[in-house]
Motif scaffolding. Structure first.
Motif, PDB file in Angstrom:
ATOM      1  N   GLY A  53       0.912  -1.289   0.097  1.00  0.00           N
ATOM      2  CA  GLY A  53       0.135  -0.003  -0.036  1.00  0.00           C
ATOM      3  C   GLY A  53       0.714   1.410   0.161  1.00  0.00           C
ATOM      4  O   GLY A  53       0.281   2.386   0.194  1.00  0.00           O
ATOM      5  N   TYR A 105      -6.903   1.655  -5.492  1.00  0.00           N
ATOM      6  CA  TYR A 105      -5.934   1.215  -4.433  1.00  0.00           C
ATOM      7  C   TYR A 105      -6.615  -0.335  -4.163  1.00  0.00           C
ATOM      8  O   TYR A 105      -5.777  -1.046  -3.585  1.00  0.00           O
ATOM      9  N   GLY A 110      -8.191  -3.897  -7.880  1.00  0.00           N
ATOM     10  CA  GLY A 110      -7.063  -3.177  -7.043  1.00  0.00           C
ATOM     11  C   GLY A 110      -5.899  -3.639  -7.156  1.00  0.00           C
ATOM     12  O   GLY A 110      -5.467  -4.607  -7.651  1.00  0.00           O
ATOM     13  N   ALA A 111      -4.921  -3.036  -6.256  1.00  0.00           N
ATOM     14  CA  ALA A 111      -3.582  -3.391  -6.081  1.00  0.00           C
ATOM     15  C   ALA A 111      -3.064  -4.829  -5.751  1.00  0.00           C
ATOM     16  O   ALA A 111      -2.347  -5.661  -6.552  1.00  0.00           O
ATOM     17  N   LEU A 133      -6.134  -2.769   2.598  1.00  0.00           N
ATOM     18  CA  LEU A 133      -6.139  -1.777   1.475  1.00  0.00           C
ATOM     19  C   LEU A 133      -7.264  -1.107   1.423  1.00  0.00           C
ATOM     20  O   LEU A 133      -7.230   0.179   1.369  1.00  0.00           O
ATOM     21  N   GLY A 137      -7.012   2.754   2.454  1.00  0.00           N
ATOM     22  CA  GLY A 137      -7.476   3.873   1.432  1.00  0.00           C
ATOM     23  C   GLY A 137      -8.626   4.499   1.939  1.00  0.00           C
ATOM     24  O   GLY A 137      -8.760   5.933   1.497  1.00  0.00           O
ATOM     25  N   ILE A 142      -8.258   7.827  -0.777  1.00  0.00           N
ATOM     26  CA  ILE A 142      -7.554   7.337  -2.138  1.00  0.00           C
ATOM     27  C   ILE A 142      -8.528   6.194  -2.764  1.00  0.00           C
ATOM     28  O   ILE A 142      -7.917   5.821  -3.881  1.00  0.00           O
ATOM     29  N   ASN A 143      -9.501   5.581  -2.086  1.00  0.00           N
ATOM     30  CA  ASN A 143     -10.047   4.489  -2.701  1.00  0.00           C
ATOM     31  C   ASN A 143     -10.470   4.663  -4.250  1.00  0.00           C
ATOM     32  O   ASN A 143     -10.587   4.106  -4.915  1.00  0.00           O
ATOM     33  N   ALA A 148      -4.103   4.786  -8.388  1.00  0.00           N
ATOM     34  CA  ALA A 148      -3.723   4.565  -6.719  1.00  0.00           C
ATOM     35  C   ALA A 148      -3.132   3.235  -6.469  1.00  0.00           C
ATOM     36  O   ALA A 148      -2.200   2.991  -5.512  1.00  0.00           O
ATOM     37  N   GLY A 149      -3.500   2.250  -7.293  1.00  0.00           N
ATOM     38  CA  GLY A 149      -3.247   0.725  -7.166  1.00  0.00           C
ATOM     39  C   GLY A 149      -1.881   0.585  -7.838  1.00  0.00           C
ATOM     40  O   GLY A 149      -1.641  -0.613  -7.734  1.00  0.00           O
ATOM     41  N   GLY A 153       0.107  -0.019  -4.566  1.00  0.00           N
ATOM     42  CA  GLY A 153      -0.455   0.751  -3.846  1.00  0.00           C
ATOM     43  C   GLY A 153       0.458   2.090  -3.705  1.00  0.00           C
ATOM     44  O   GLY A 153      -0.079   2.829  -2.878  1.00  0.00           O
ATOM     45  N   GLY A 156      -1.259   5.412  -4.742  1.00  0.00           N
ATOM     46  CA  GLY A 156      -2.085   5.932  -3.780  1.00  0.00           C
ATOM     47  C   GLY A 156      -1.332   6.642  -2.709  1.00  0.00           C
ATOM     48  O   GLY A 156      -1.878   7.831  -2.160  1.00  0.00           O
TER      49      GLY A 156
END
Length: 274
Positions: A53, A105, A110-111, A133, A137, A142-143, A148-149, A153, A156
């Motif tokens: 992250g 994120y 996501g990440a 996360l 996030g 930042i979600n 962001a991912g 992460g 983000g």
């Protein structure tokens, strides 16, 4: 600066656990650069072995990572699992993040979910990290941020400190006059380590294919692995033969890339005449 030069997947040693690698070294590099008084710094993301992250990055830039009781984390496992509270430094870094994916994120795209498997994370580890996360996030707001991912992460985390997130491909391609050069080309070549659903999420090969399509020039894509063929690619192939193991060794990769490219070049006139 390139994040992969510090914590790249190709630098991961056999004894390194995929679950525990972090971005602390990237944070240290960025901190050192920022102390020189630069007006703008650019950090290229992608190809990292990390899914923390970006918490290691934040710690090096002054963030406090704390356990449930408010004590400093021990750095004994993935930072997402240890960190229950965090406090960001009162600063805004003159940093521009260059990311070739628009992944969020956390979540299905996501990440952890998208990039975790190629980094060696197990299904259960991905579920654990994705849950953390989502929580981190939410705390950092930042979600919903595109990119962001990126790099587990890291995108983000940088955004939370005031960094911008820009398309690396859109930043680089105009610098090399890619559009103009494609209009004069017979073929366009591009590639990456693995062509899959991530590729269409803003990564460089997808951008190159789109430009080639606009210029009506055949685009050839080479990769270490292809799990989802790109529609705009004229040719999309792996560089390894069926009886060869995949490898991250740069010397072997260069040999196989050269071999496959030569094979394709010998086929090109006959293929294009069809």
């Amino acid at each position: 600066m390139e994040a992969a030069s510090v914590c790249g997947l190709h630098l991961k040693r056999p004894e390194d656990e995929a679950f525990s690698v972090h971005t602390r070294g990237v944070g240290r590099l960025v901190r050192q650069v920022l102390t020189t008084g630069v007006s703008d710094a650019f950090l290229a993301l992608g190809g990292t072995a990390t899914t923390d992250g970006g918490l290691g990055f934040l710690a090096e830039l002054g963030a406090d990572l704390m356990t449930e009781t408010g004590a400093p984390i021990s750095w004994q496992t993935n930072l997402l699992m240890e960190t229950k509270h965090l406090c960001l430094p009162a600063m805004s870094v003159p940093l521009h993040v260059l990311a070739d994916v628009t992944a969020p994120y956390a979540g299905e795209l996501g990440a952890a979910s998208v990039f975790g498997p190629q980094k060696g994370l197990t299904a259960s580890e991905i579920i654990l990290l994705d849950g953390r996360l989502k929580e981190i996030g939410h705390r950092l707001h930042i979600n919903q941020i595109k990119g962001a991912g990126a790099a587990g992460g890291l995108g983000g985390a940088a955004y939370a400190l005031g960094a911008s997130i820009e398309s690396g491909a859109d930043f680089i391609l105009p610098m090399i006059n890619a559009r103009e050069r494609m209009e004069r080309a017979d073929y366009v070549w591009t590639g990456e380590g693995r062509v899959d659903r991530q590729t269409a999420m803003g990564k460089l090969p997808a951008k190159v294919m789109a430009l080639a399509d606009q210029a009506d020039v055949p685009c050839i894509v080479l990769a270490g692995e292809v799990t989802e063929r790109m529609e705009q690619a004229w040719i999309c192939e792996v560089i390894h033969d069926p009886d060869e193991e995949k490898t991250l060794d740069p010397f072997v990769t260069k040999q196989r890339l050269t071999r496959r490219a030569e094979q394709i070049v010998r086929r090109l006139p006959a293929v294009r005449d069809r």
